[in-house]
Write an enzyme that holds these catalytic residues in place. Structure first.
Site, PDB file in Angstrom:
ATOM      1  N   THR A   1     -43.175  20.325   5.601  1.00 33.67           N
ATOM      2  CA  THR A   1     -42.382  21.465   6.066  1.00 33.67           C
ATOM      3  C   THR A   1     -42.297  22.543   4.978  1.00 33.67           C
ATOM      4  OG1 THR A   1     -40.293  20.529   5.350  1.00 33.67           O
ATOM      5  CG2 THR A   1     -41.002  20.007   7.597  1.00 33.67           C
TER       6      THR A   1
ATOM      7  N   GLU B   1     -44.753  13.544   9.325  1.00 36.74           N
ATOM      8  CA  GLU B   1     -44.230  14.770   8.705  1.00 36.74           C
ATOM      9  C   GLU B   1     -43.288  14.434   7.557  1.00 36.74           C
ATOM     10  OE1 GLU B   1     -43.075  17.889  11.421  1.00 36.74           O
ATOM     11  OE2 GLU B   1     -41.290  18.293  10.229  1.00 36.74           O
TER      12      GLU B   1
ATOM     13  N   SER C   1     -49.624  11.225  13.612  1.00 33.79           N
ATOM     14  CA  SER C   1     -49.500  12.054  12.417  1.00 33.79           C
ATOM     15  C   SER C   1     -48.062  11.895  11.933  1.00 33.79           C
ATOM     16  CB  SER C   1     -49.830  13.522  12.719  1.00 33.79           C
ATOM     17  OG  SER C   1     -49.107  13.965  13.846  1.00 33.79           O
TER      18      SER C   1
ATOM     19  N   HIS D   1     -47.089  23.374   6.949  1.00 37.14           N
ATOM     20  CA  HIS D   1     -46.243  24.213   7.796  1.00 37.14           C
ATOM     21  C   HIS D   1     -46.162  25.567   7.100  1.00 37.14           C
ATOM     22  CE1 HIS D   1     -43.958  20.861  10.095  1.00 37.14           C
ATOM     23  NE2 HIS D   1     -45.079  20.379   9.585  1.00 37.14           N
TER      24      HIS D   1
ATOM     25  N   ASP E   1     -36.819  30.152  10.520  1.00 36.40           N
ATOM     26  CA  ASP E   1     -35.460  30.712  10.573  1.00 36.40           C
ATOM     27  C   ASP E   1     -35.101  31.138   9.166  1.00 36.40           C
ATOM     28  OD1 ASP E   1     -34.707  30.059  13.328  1.00 36.40           O
ATOM     29  OD2 ASP E   1     -34.938  27.992  12.642  1.00 36.40           O
TER      30      ASP E   1
ATOM     31  N   PHE F   1     -28.175  17.337  13.303  1.00 37.54           N
ATOM     32  CA  PHE F   1     -29.510  17.948  13.424  1.00 37.54           C
ATOM     33  C   PHE F   1     -29.770  18.385  14.861  1.00 37.54           C
ATOM     34  CE2 PHE F   1     -32.734  16.310  10.076  1.00 37.54           C
ATOM     35  CZ  PHE F   1     -31.923  16.740   9.063  1.00 37.54           C
TER      36      PHE F   1
ATOM     37  N   HIS G   1     -46.384  12.363  16.844  1.00 37.99           N
ATOM     38  CA  HIS G   1     -46.114  12.962  15.524  1.00 37.99           C
ATOM     39  C   HIS G   1     -44.719  12.493  15.082  1.00 37.99           C
ATOM     40  CE1 HIS G   1     -46.314  16.052  12.342  1.00 37.99           C
ATOM     41  NE2 HIS G   1     -45.043  16.295  12.607  1.00 37.99           N
TER      42      HIS G   1
END
Ligand code: FAD
Length: 274
Positions: free
Chosen positions: A39, A8, A6, A67, A99, A206, A256
């Site tokens: 996302t 993203e 998958s 998401h 967050d 990151f 993913h």
């Protein structure tokens, strides 16, 4: 490679970004991903763009996973947004706490992702396949590794169908985490998240934020390449192919890819694995 994958994406902020993403999607569809996830920023930052990207993927005849984060949200607003996704034909969610961006107060009617999973099951039954996040190297805000494992198990028990991990470069962390989850009697598939290495400073920034450990030897090698982007990419490709090989040999159910809206690095890794 026979293993399903998958991919993203994040919602693009400009028309140019949207055009580049459309191009990347076309290249990645050749890998026949099981689904493409998009996302979603807590606190309203990218929510419209996220739903628009989900709609574009669905319109291209590919399954999209939305998401969805619950921090700071009310039950009424979550129900309304999820109903919107359902009306769009979305059947797969990545259910997150999220967050809040700085400046937002806490508030809201959800404390943890497990509360969102339980709410989705209560209100929408089995209308959605629910993915949750997993942290083989421990979530940065967790009180302890044990508390984080318990939090993961709570998400599975609340009704999650499967999980996607934060990215990592040490497959042993993943295998240990999976063993611990299985030992606790939880059997949902835990899919490793794969971050192709294409940029040294961005990766280190990151990783420091999300608690992913970049082993010293990888940091040292990346630093030694300086601005030599071609060497960074070639080294990063070799490292990630090796990580993926170990994961596949060790029984990972799927991979993913965090594509960062680029097709090239993910396509190259998958070609090397086949
Ligand atoms: P939770 O599972 O709720 O955990 C959050 C913290 O609370 C952990 O430290 C956990 O140990 C602790 N905790 C949980 N339950 C309890 C309890 N009962 N008692 C005490 N402590 C507890 N962020 C975005 O903003 N948008 C995205 O689209 C996005 N997608 C992601 C996709 C994946 C696959 C992953 C791995 C992460 C993603 N994130 C995203 C990041 C994520 O939102 C953050 O890591 C966030 O800090 C935690 O979300 P969560 O759903 O894992 O939270």
């Amino acid at each position: 490679m026979n293993l399903p994958i998958s991919v993203e994406f994040f919602p693009p902020k400009t028309d140019e970004g949207a055009a580049k993403l459309a191009q990347a999607r076309r290249a990645l569809y050749a890998l026949k991903p099981q689904f493409c996830s998009v996302t979603y920023g807590a606190g309203g930052s990218t929510q419209e763009g996220s739903f628009a990207t989900v709609a574009a993927i669905q319109a291209e005849g590919v399954e999209a996973a939305a998401h969805f984060s619950c921090i700071g949200a009310t039950k009424a607003s979550v129900e309304q947004r999820l109903q919107q996704l359902r009306d769009m034909g979305v059947r797969r969610l990545v259910a997150l706490r999220g967050d809040l961006p700085s400046g937002y107060g806490a508030g809201g009617e959800f404390q943890y992702a497990a509360d969102l999973v339980a709410f989705v099951r209560e209100v929408f039954g089995d209308a959605f396949h629910i993915e949750v996040a997993a942290y083989p190297e421990v979530h940065p805000q967790a009180r302890s590794a044990e508390a984080d494992l318990k939090a993961f198990i709570a998400k599975a028990k609340a009704g999650a169908d499967s999980a996607i991990t934060q990215y990592f470069f040490n497959p042993d962390a993943y295998f240990r985490f999976v063993d611990e989850v299985v030992a606790a009697g939880v059997k949902i598939p835990i899919v490793p998240g794969i971050m192709p290495i294409t940029n040294s400073s961005q990766l280190i920034r990151f990783s420091d934020m999300c608690g992913a450990d970049v082993p010293r030897w990888i940091r040292q090698r990346l630093q030694s390449y300086g601005d030599d982007s071609a060497s960074i990419k070639a080294f990063g490709h070799d490292v990630m192919v090796r990580v993926c090989e170990q994961l596949i040999q060790g029984g990972a159910p799927s991979l993913h890819f965090y594509t960062m809206n680029q097709s090239g690095p993910t396509v190259k890794i998958c070609e090397a694995l086949s």
